[in-house]
Scaffold this motif. Structure first.
Motif, PDB file in Angstrom:
ATOM      1  N   LYS A  32       0.854  -1.153  -0.094  1.00  0.00           N
ATOM      2  CA  LYS A  32       0.037   0.078  -0.156  1.00  0.00           C
ATOM      3  C   LYS A  32       0.845   1.387   0.004  1.00  0.00           C
ATOM      4  CE  LYS A  32      -4.201  -2.092   1.812  1.00  0.00           C
ATOM      5  NZ  LYS A  32      -5.064  -1.731   0.826  1.00  0.00           N
ATOM      6  N   ALA A  33       1.953   1.382   0.668  1.00  0.00           N
ATOM      7  CA  ALA A  33       2.751   2.443   1.031  1.00  0.00           C
ATOM      8  C   ALA A  33       3.684   2.580  -0.717  1.00  0.00           C
ATOM      9  CB  ALA A  33       3.921   2.433   1.942  1.00  0.00           C
ATOM     10  N   GLN A  34       3.896   1.652  -1.325  1.00  0.00           N
ATOM     11  CA  GLN A  34       4.415   1.609  -2.455  1.00  0.00           C
ATOM     12  C   GLN A  34       3.664   1.800  -3.491  1.00  0.00           C
ATOM     13  OE1 GLN A  34       7.769   2.342  -1.937  1.00  0.00           O
ATOM     14  NE2 GLN A  34       7.155   1.864   0.108  1.00  0.00           N
ATOM     15  N   GLY A  35       2.406   1.533  -3.745  1.00  0.00           N
ATOM     16  CA  GLY A  35       1.522   1.392  -4.646  1.00  0.00           C
ATOM     17  C   GLY A  35       1.980   0.294  -5.675  1.00  0.00           C
ATOM     18  N   SER A  36       2.428  -0.738  -5.109  1.00  0.00           N
ATOM     19  CA  SER A  36       3.151  -1.830  -6.422  1.00  0.00           C
ATOM     20  C   SER A  36       2.807  -3.182  -5.329  1.00  0.00           C
ATOM     21  CB  SER A  36       4.561  -1.542  -6.494  1.00  0.00           C
ATOM     22  OG  SER A  36       5.184  -2.368  -7.102  1.00  0.00           O
ATOM     23  N   ARG A  91      15.881   1.935   6.452  1.00  0.00           N
ATOM     24  CA  ARG A  91      15.605   1.160   5.140  1.00  0.00           C
ATOM     25  C   ARG A  91      15.096   2.005   3.794  1.00  0.00           C
ATOM     26  NH1 ARG A  91      11.875  -4.304   6.060  1.00  0.00           N
ATOM     27  NH2 ARG A  91      10.935  -2.897   4.491  1.00  0.00           N
ATOM     28  N   LEU A  92      16.162   2.487   3.204  1.00  0.00           N
ATOM     29  CA  LEU A  92      16.203   3.343   1.961  1.00  0.00           C
ATOM     30  C   LEU A  92      15.297   2.827   0.960  1.00  0.00           C
ATOM     31  CD1 LEU A  92      17.047   5.899   1.087  1.00  0.00           C
ATOM     32  CD2 LEU A  92      19.012   4.964   0.092  1.00  0.00           C
ATOM     33  N   ARG A  93      14.524   3.765   0.227  1.00  0.00           N
ATOM     34  CA  ARG A  93      13.793   3.172  -0.815  1.00  0.00           C
ATOM     35  C   ARG A  93      14.570   3.020  -1.765  1.00  0.00           C
ATOM     36  NH1 ARG A  93      11.789   1.586   3.249  1.00  0.00           N
ATOM     37  NH2 ARG A  93       9.578   2.107   3.751  1.00  0.00           N
ATOM     38  N   ALA A  94      14.826   1.882  -2.832  1.00  0.00           N
ATOM     39  CA  ALA A  94      15.899   1.618  -3.650  1.00  0.00           C
ATOM     40  C   ALA A  94      15.634   2.478  -4.960  1.00  0.00           C
ATOM     41  CB  ALA A  94      16.049   0.158  -4.001  1.00  0.00           C
ATOM     42  N   GLY A  95      14.212   2.592  -5.236  1.00  0.00           N
ATOM     43  CA  GLY A  95      13.925   3.366  -6.485  1.00  0.00           C
ATOM     44  C   GLY A  95      14.380   4.750  -6.264  1.00  0.00           C
TER      45      GLY A  95
END
Length: 133
Positions: A32-36, A91-95
């Motif tokens: 839900k947080a990423q929409g993916s 935890r860094l978002r890789a994108g």
């Protein structure tokens, strides 16, 4: 040194050192947080993460006790998450990282709650619940 930014460019950062493997989380909150179908995260020592711009744009949301999800308040890009009990790590978002990125996906976790429309690729280790280590 690795650099990255949010979608609108207001939040810019750099990460020192080598990047760990990318952890792919299939839990419902990450979806839900990423929409993916999953969140792609890289564990980073807080001391290795440096905000270059956009500190005033950062907002946070707490979907569960003890964990904050930090995002750009202007464009909504998720930036990182952090647990209260481990302030030394994010935890860094890789994108959000700019290329080149040597790190590659290391494993899937929370596969017991994965989206039924996107099965994780079979070539990586799977963990039904929490990430190892």
């Amino acid at each position: 040194m690795h650099t990255g930014s949010c979608l609108c460019g207001a939040v810019r950062f750099e990460v020192a050192g080598e990047l760990a493997g990318i952890q792919l989380c299939c839990c419902g909150q990450c979806r839900k947080a990423q929409g993916s179908a999953f969140g792609a995260n890289i564990p980073v020592a807080s001391a290795d993460f440096r905000l270059l711009s956009g500190e005033g744009e950062l907002r946070e949301y707490r979907a569960s006790p003890g964990k904050r999800r930090v995002f750009c308040g202007r464009c909504g890009s998720p930036v990182f998450s952090q647990r209260d009990e481990t302030p030394e790590a994010i935890r860094l978002r890789a994108g959000l990282l700019d290329s080149p990125v040597e790190a590659r996906p290391a494993f899937w976790f929370h596969t017991d709650s994965q989206a039924d429309w996107w099965p994780p690729a079979p070539d990586l280790p799977r963990h039904p619940r929490e990430a190892p280590g």
